[in-house]
Each structure stands twice: as structure tokens, then as C-alpha cells.
Motif scaffolding. Structure first.
Motif, short mmCIF file in Angstrom:
data_model
loop_
_atom_site.label_atom_id
_atom_site.label_comp_id
_atom_site.label_asym_id
_atom_site.label_seq_id
_atom_site.Cartn_x
_atom_site.Cartn_y
_atom_site.Cartn_z
N GLN A 23 0.82 -1.21 0.00
CA GLN A 23 0.00 0.00 0.00
C GLN A 23 0.85 1.26 0.00
OE1 GLN A 23 -2.86 0.14 3.20
NE2 GLN A 23 -3.18 2.34 2.99
N ARG A 24 1.95 1.25 0.77
CA ARG A 24 2.77 2.45 0.90
C ARG A 24 3.74 2.66 -0.26
NH1 ARG A 24 -0.63 4.53 4.19
NH2 ARG A 24 -0.39 4.16 6.43
N THR A 25 4.12 1.57 -0.93
CA THR A 25 5.16 1.69 -1.97
C THR A 25 4.67 1.43 -3.37
OG1 THR A 25 5.84 -0.64 -1.82
CG2 THR A 25 6.87 0.92 -0.28
N GLY A 26 3.57 0.68 -3.54
CA GLY A 26 3.11 0.31 -4.88
C GLY A 26 4.02 -0.70 -5.56
N ASP A 27 4.74 -1.50 -4.82
CA ASP A 27 5.67 -2.48 -5.38
C ASP A 27 4.99 -3.34 -6.44
OD1 ASP A 27 7.01 -5.26 -5.45
OD2 ASP A 27 8.47 -4.08 -4.32
N ALA A 28 5.54 -3.34 -7.67
CA ALA A 28 4.91 -4.02 -8.81
C ALA A 28 4.87 -5.53 -8.63
CB ALA A 28 5.65 -3.67 -10.10
N GLU A 327 0.53 30.63 9.71
CA GLU A 327 1.60 29.95 8.99
C GLU A 327 1.08 29.44 7.65
OE1 GLU A 327 5.05 26.62 10.04
OE2 GLU A 327 3.71 27.38 11.60
N THR A 328 1.95 29.50 6.63
CA THR A 328 1.62 28.99 5.30
C THR A 328 2.84 28.31 4.71
OG1 THR A 328 0.01 30.76 4.91
CG2 THR A 328 0.80 29.57 2.99
N HIS A 329 2.63 27.15 4.11
CA HIS A 329 3.70 26.42 3.44
C HIS A 329 3.22 25.97 2.06
CE1 HIS A 329 6.33 26.03 6.95
NE2 HIS A 329 5.27 25.71 7.65
N GLU A 330 4.12 25.98 1.11
CA GLU A 330 3.86 25.35 -0.18
C GLU A 330 4.77 24.14 -0.29
OE1 GLU A 330 4.40 28.27 -3.21
OE2 GLU A 330 2.52 29.33 -2.73
N PHE A 331 4.22 23.04 -0.80
CA PHE A 331 5.01 21.82 -0.90
C PHE A 331 4.54 20.99 -2.09
CE2 PHE A 331 1.45 20.85 1.87
CZ PHE A 331 1.06 19.57 1.53
N VAL A 332 5.39 20.07 -2.50
CA VAL A 332 5.13 19.22 -3.65
C VAL A 332 5.08 17.77 -3.18
CG1 VAL A 332 5.93 18.46 -5.92
CG2 VAL A 332 6.29 20.83 -5.19
N VAL A 333 4.02 17.06 -3.53
CA VAL A 333 3.89 15.64 -3.20
C VAL A 333 4.38 14.83 -4.40
CG1 VAL A 333 2.29 13.77 -2.69
CG2 VAL A 333 1.98 16.01 -1.62
N LYS A 334 5.39 14.01 -4.19
CA LYS A 334 5.93 13.15 -5.23
C LYS A 334 5.74 11.67 -4.92
CE LYS A 334 9.52 16.43 -6.69
NZ LYS A 334 10.98 16.63 -6.89
N THR A 335 5.66 11.32 -3.64
CA THR A 335 5.54 9.93 -3.22
C THR A 335 4.30 9.76 -2.34
OG1 THR A 335 6.85 10.21 -1.21
CG2 THR A 335 8.05 9.74 -3.24
N ARG A 336 4.09 8.54 -1.85
CA ARG A 336 2.91 8.25 -1.03
C ARG A 336 3.06 8.74 0.40
NH1 ARG A 336 -0.43 4.22 -3.43
NH2 ARG A 336 0.42 3.55 -5.42
N ARG A 337 4.19 9.33 0.74
CA ARG A 337 4.39 9.87 2.08
C ARG A 337 5.06 11.22 1.96
NH1 ARG A 337 8.05 6.59 6.30
NH2 ARG A 337 6.35 5.09 6.03
N MET A 338 4.42 12.25 2.53
CA MET A 338 4.96 13.61 2.45
C MET A 338 4.95 14.23 3.83
SD MET A 338 6.25 15.91 0.57
CE MET A 338 6.86 17.49 1.17
#
Length: 357
Positions: A23-28, A327-338
Motif C-alpha cells: 500500500q505504501r510503496t506500490g511495489d509491482a 503559517e503557510t507552506h507550499e510543498f510538492v507531493v511526489k511519493t505516497r508519504r509527504m
């Protein structure tokens, strides 16, 4: 022995760590493995041999012939274990339904929802018109009477997709947290939390600091209920609802063990902090937070459900006209954990929101 050669609805327990890793990694490789495994159970649910109703997941599939149930005389009683009641229908059905939902989530394939949909329909039919007499063992109505554990997996599907197809079912069997999230009704949640507070006031050290086997500690108060160790129940001793606490701090409407939908993990010491997740999904998140300390509280949040993309996190303190953005933050989600770091001001109700940017 041939008697015990069965796959069962209990077997996701054996693979539980691997299911979470998938679930966390998407291992094929695990996608290929677990999809093939669930294909077997989708097929078994659809079959009607040995008198099993169509659409009902059996508790066991015999190996290597694929026979529904075990070598016992009835499909619903496989007799594949010394403690034979362990696999009597419905056994650990929720383990299998959650694994099927996880497989749908990981693959996008709707066929893994088929057994969940069929059993929900059968259960709803039963609740709408219960039979006047006890149904015969193994019949559709008999199975439906024992399917009281479907609401967790249906709630996860509802929260994950926003699809309302099971709302009629959930209206009949809804937890206080689900009612709060779906209808904004906070009173049942507050009432349930008061009951939890009362439960935890008794034997607090036993729950928090004494070295005990955890699930036994949580089972212990039941001894003081009806049919317990005393002649009559002790009204002041209650069993704490840990599932409710888990749901409100993570946003998961159901069980933590299989296909956990915890939208967030709060990275902070567990004292002097309160959290209530009010929104969670693939693109949005919101929670109310309260820091009971006297100083600013540095902490972080790990998000698990957000789709890849650009997001903005905003923290607002106070309510109404007196609220202020702190407070304000901008961030980019690339993986299943951010992970995002932030601070909470002391003793102010704060709202944390994550929105697409």
C-alpha cells in the motif's frame, strides 16, 4: 493434512506487513502477487457450488481442487482446524473484504469490488425485511444476518472515492465519527468521547504505563459488564473505544489493521495535544488542532493519501472575525508519504488546511 489444506479469509493476517508495504510503496511484484490471490476469492464469491449463495465470500477454499469450504459436510463450516469454530462463517471476513478493497485501490480494477458490493446488497436486503424465523444455515438470509462488520470497509470506500452508492447502508450502521464526517453531526461524537473519558478515568495506569499485553488490557473492563465475574454489572467501568480515538486523529473511518486509511500521522509527543481530522481525501485535508502547552509547539505531519501535485498548507488560529493566519507552506507531493513541519501557537484552536495550489 488434506483436512487443513485451505486458504481462508484469515490469511491476510499472515501477509499483513507485506500488504501495508504494498500500500505504501506500490511495489509491482506485490501487485502481481496479491492481484492473483484476490482473483481466486472474487471467483469463489461468485460461485454457487455446495449450496453457497452467489455473491457471498466463503470462509475457506480447499487446496488444490478449489472446492468451496473445506472437507467438512457444509460449505460454511470447513472443519480445517482443531478449534473448528475459528473458521465458521463469517470468521474473519473483514480481513478479506479490506484486502479486496486495497487491491481495487492499488490496481484500479472494479472487479475486486464485486464481492463487497454483492454482500452489501444482501445485507441491506436483510435489514430492510428481516425474516420472521431463523433462516436455515448456509442460506442467503442466514449469511446476511452475520454480516454486521461491513460498515468499516464501506466507509473506507466512501471516504476514499466520494462515491455515495453505499450511503443507504451506512445510514443504518454508522459510527459517531462517520456521522460527523458525512453529515456534520458532532453531538454523537462528543457523547462518545465523553464515554471514552469516563472509561479511561478507571485504571488509567493500566492503560498507559503498566507493562501488560495491550489487547488484554482493553478487554479487561468487559469482565465487569453483564455476564462478567460479578453477579451484576459495574456501571462505572466501561471499555474505551480506541477505534474512535484512532479515527478522529487520523481521518480513517474504519479499522487500522488492514488497508489503513490514516490520512495523516502527527509527529509530536502525545501529551498536551488534541487533533480532530475534519476532511481527508486524495487532494484535500483539514484538521482542528489544540496545543494545551504554554509555548509554541514545533511539530510535523506526514500525509499518506494526497495525490502527486503542488499543495499549500495553511494554519489559522482562532475562529470567526478573530481568526488569523499564523503559517503557510507550499510543498510538492511526489511519493505516497509527504512530511511538512510547522508550529502551533499555545492554547488557541487552530485549523490546518491542505489545498491544491
Amino acid at each position: 493434512s488434506p483436512q487443513r489444506a485451505c486458504d481462508t479469509v484469515y490469511h491476510p493476517r499472515v501477509a499483513q506487513p507485506a500488504l501495508l508495504y504494498w500500500q505504501r510503496t506500490g511495489d509491482a511484484r506485490l501487485t502481481k502477487l496479491f492481484s492473483a490471490w484476490m482473483d481466486t476469492w472474487v471467483d469463489a464469491a461468485a460461485r454457487t457450488e455446495r449450496g453457497k449463495p452467489a455473491g457471498i465470500i466463503p470462509t475457506a477454499i480447499h487446496w488444490p481442487d478449489g472446492r468451496i469450504g473445506g472437507l467438512g459436510p457444509d460449505w460454511w463450516d470447513p472443519r480445517n482446524h482443531g478449534e473448528y469454530t475459528l473458521y465458521l462463517y463469517p470468521s474473519a471476513m473483514d480481513l478479506m473484504t479490506h484486502t479486496l478493497l486495497l487491491t481495487h485501490y492499488m490496481t484500479g480494477d472494479a472487479r475486486y469490488l464485486a464481492p463487497i458490493r454483492s454482500m452489501a446488497g444482501i445485507r441491506l436486503k436483510y435489514l430492510s425485511a428481516p425474516p420472521s424465523t431463523e433462516p436455515a444455515a448456509g442460506t442467503e438470509a442466514w449469511c446476511a444476518a452475520r454480516l454486521g462488520g461491513l460498515s468499516s470497509v464501506l466507509a473506507k470506500y466512501r471516504f476514499l472515492t466520494g462515491n455515495t452508492e453505499f450511503d443507504e447502508f451506512l445510514t443504518r450502521e454508522m459510527s459517531p465519527y462517520m456521522r460527523f464526517r458525512l453529515h456534520g453531526d458532532i453531538d454523537p461524537l462528543v457523547s462518545a468521547l465523553r464515554q471514552n473519558a469516563e472509561a479511561l478515568r478507571i485504571n488509567f495506569e493500566g492503560y498507559t504505563s503498566e507493562v501488560r499485553y495491550t489487547d488484554r488490557v482493553l478487554r479487561f473492563p468487559a469482565l465487569f459488564g453483564n455476564d462478567g465475574i460479578l453477579g451484576r454489572a459495574v456501571e462505572t467501568i466501561h471499555t474505551p473505544d480506541t477505534s474512535l480515538l484512532y479515527s478522529m486523529v487520523t481521518g480513517d473511518p474504519g479499522d487500522a489493521g488492514y488497508f489503513p486509511l490514516n490520512a495523516v500521522r502527527w509527529l509530536t509527543p502525545h501529551r498536551e495535544i488534541a487533533a480532530l481530522v475534519t476532511e481527508s481525501g486524495k487532494s484535500r485535508f483539514a484538521a482542528e488542532l489544540f496545543n494545551f502547552g504554554r509555548e509554541k509547539r514545533p511539530m510535523a505531519a506526514e500525509f499518506y493519501l494526497l495525490d502527486p501535485g503542488n499543495y499549500q498548507l495553511t494554519i489559522t488560529a482562532g475562529q470567526g472575525r478573530e481568526s488569523e493566519r499564523v503559517e503557510t507552506h507550499e510543498f510538492v507531493v511526489k511519493t505516497r508519504r509527504m512530511r511538512v513541519n510547522f508550529e502551533l501557537p499555545p492554547r488557541k484552536l487552530c485549523t490546518l488546511q491542505v489545498r491544491p495550489r
